[in-house]
Write a protein that holds these residues in place. Structure first.
Motif, PDB file in Angstrom:
ATOM      1  N   LEU A 232       0.824  -1.205   0.000  1.00  0.00           N
ATOM      2  CA  LEU A 232       0.000   0.000   0.000  1.00  0.00           C
ATOM      3  C   LEU A 232       0.858   1.254   0.000  1.00  0.00           C
ATOM      4  O   LEU A 232       0.618   2.186  -0.782  1.00  0.00           O
ATOM      5  N   THR A 233       1.861   1.287   0.863  1.00  0.00           N
ATOM      6  CA  THR A 233       2.715   2.484   0.922  1.00  0.00           C
ATOM      7  C   THR A 233       3.525   2.645  -0.358  1.00  0.00           C
ATOM      8  O   THR A 233       3.739   3.768  -0.817  1.00  0.00           O
ATOM      9  N   GLU A 234       3.963   1.555  -0.958  1.00  0.00           N
ATOM     10  CA  GLU A 234       4.685   1.644  -2.227  1.00  0.00           C
ATOM     11  C   GLU A 234       3.772   2.175  -3.327  1.00  0.00           C
ATOM     12  O   GLU A 234       4.178   3.004  -4.147  1.00  0.00           O
ATOM     13  N   GLU A 235       2.548   1.713  -3.356  1.00  0.00           N
ATOM     14  CA  GLU A 235       1.580   2.171  -4.356  1.00  0.00           C
ATOM     15  C   GLU A 235       1.276   3.660  -4.166  1.00  0.00           C
ATOM     16  O   GLU A 235       1.211   4.409  -5.133  1.00  0.00           O
ATOM     17  N   GLN A 236       1.117   4.071  -2.926  1.00  0.00           N
ATOM     18  CA  GLN A 236       0.859   5.495  -2.663  1.00  0.00           C
ATOM     19  C   GLN A 236       2.067   6.343  -3.043  1.00  0.00           C
ATOM     20  O   GLN A 236       1.919   7.441  -3.563  1.00  0.00           O
ATOM     21  N   ALA A 237       3.270   5.831  -2.819  1.00  0.00           N
ATOM     22  CA  ALA A 237       4.481   6.577  -3.183  1.00  0.00           C
ATOM     23  C   ALA A 237       4.581   6.729  -4.699  1.00  0.00           C
ATOM     24  O   ALA A 237       4.993   7.781  -5.211  1.00  0.00           O
ATOM     25  N   ARG A 238       4.196   5.702  -5.449  1.00  0.00           N
ATOM     26  CA  ARG A 238       4.220   5.776  -6.904  1.00  0.00           C
ATOM     27  C   ARG A 238       3.183   6.788  -7.414  1.00  0.00           C
ATOM     28  O   ARG A 238       3.435   7.493  -8.393  1.00  0.00           O
ATOM     29  N   ASN A 239       2.041   6.846  -6.766  1.00  0.00           N
ATOM     30  CA  ASN A 239       0.983   7.757  -7.199  1.00  0.00           C
ATOM     31  C   ASN A 239       1.315   9.210  -6.894  1.00  0.00           C
ATOM     32  O   ASN A 239       0.834  10.105  -7.557  1.00  0.00           O
ATOM     33  N   VAL A 240       2.141   9.452  -5.894  1.00  0.00           N
ATOM     34  CA  VAL A 240       2.520  10.810  -5.523  1.00  0.00           C
ATOM     35  C   VAL A 240       3.465  11.386  -6.572  1.00  0.00           C
ATOM     36  O   VAL A 240       3.404  12.564  -6.898  1.00  0.00           O
ATOM     37  N   ARG A 241       4.303  10.585  -7.134  1.00  0.00           N
ATOM     38  CA  ARG A 241       5.302  11.060  -8.121  1.00  0.00           C
ATOM     39  C   ARG A 241       4.646  11.477  -9.364  1.00  0.00           C
ATOM     40  O   ARG A 241       4.094  11.923 -10.027  1.00  0.00           O
TER      41      ARG A 241
END
Length: 69
Positions: A60-69
Motif C-alpha cells: 500500500l505504501t509503495e503504491e501510494q508513493a508511486r501515485n505521488v510522483r
C-alpha cells in the motif's frame, strides 16, 4: 480441581481419595497438552497474519508513493 467434590460415598478413604485425585490430575494434564498444542497453532496463525499485514502495508505504501510522483 476441587478435592472436596462429593463422590456420592459417605466417607472417602485415603486410597480412594488418592486414586480420584490421580485420575483428575491425568485428565488435567491431558487437557493442558491439548491446550498447549492449540496455543501453538494459534500463535503460528497470528504470526502468519502479522507477516501478511506487514506485506499488505508495504504494498500500500509503495503504491501510494508511486501515485505521488
Amino acid at each position: 480441581m476441587n478435592i472436596y467434590t462429593p463422590t456420592g460415598e459417605k466417607l472417602e478413604s485415603w486410597p480412594l481419595w488418592v486414586r480420584r485425585l490421580t485420575d483428575e490430575g491425568m485428565v488435567l494434564k491431558s487437557r493442558v497438552i491439548d491446550l498447549e498444542k492449540q496455543n501453538d497453532e494459534l500463535t503460528k496463525e497470528v504470526t502468519d497474519l502479522k507477516v501478511r499485514c506487514c506485506d499488505i502495508w508495504k504494498q500500500l505504501t509503495e503504491e501510494q508513493a508511486r501515485n505521488v510522483r
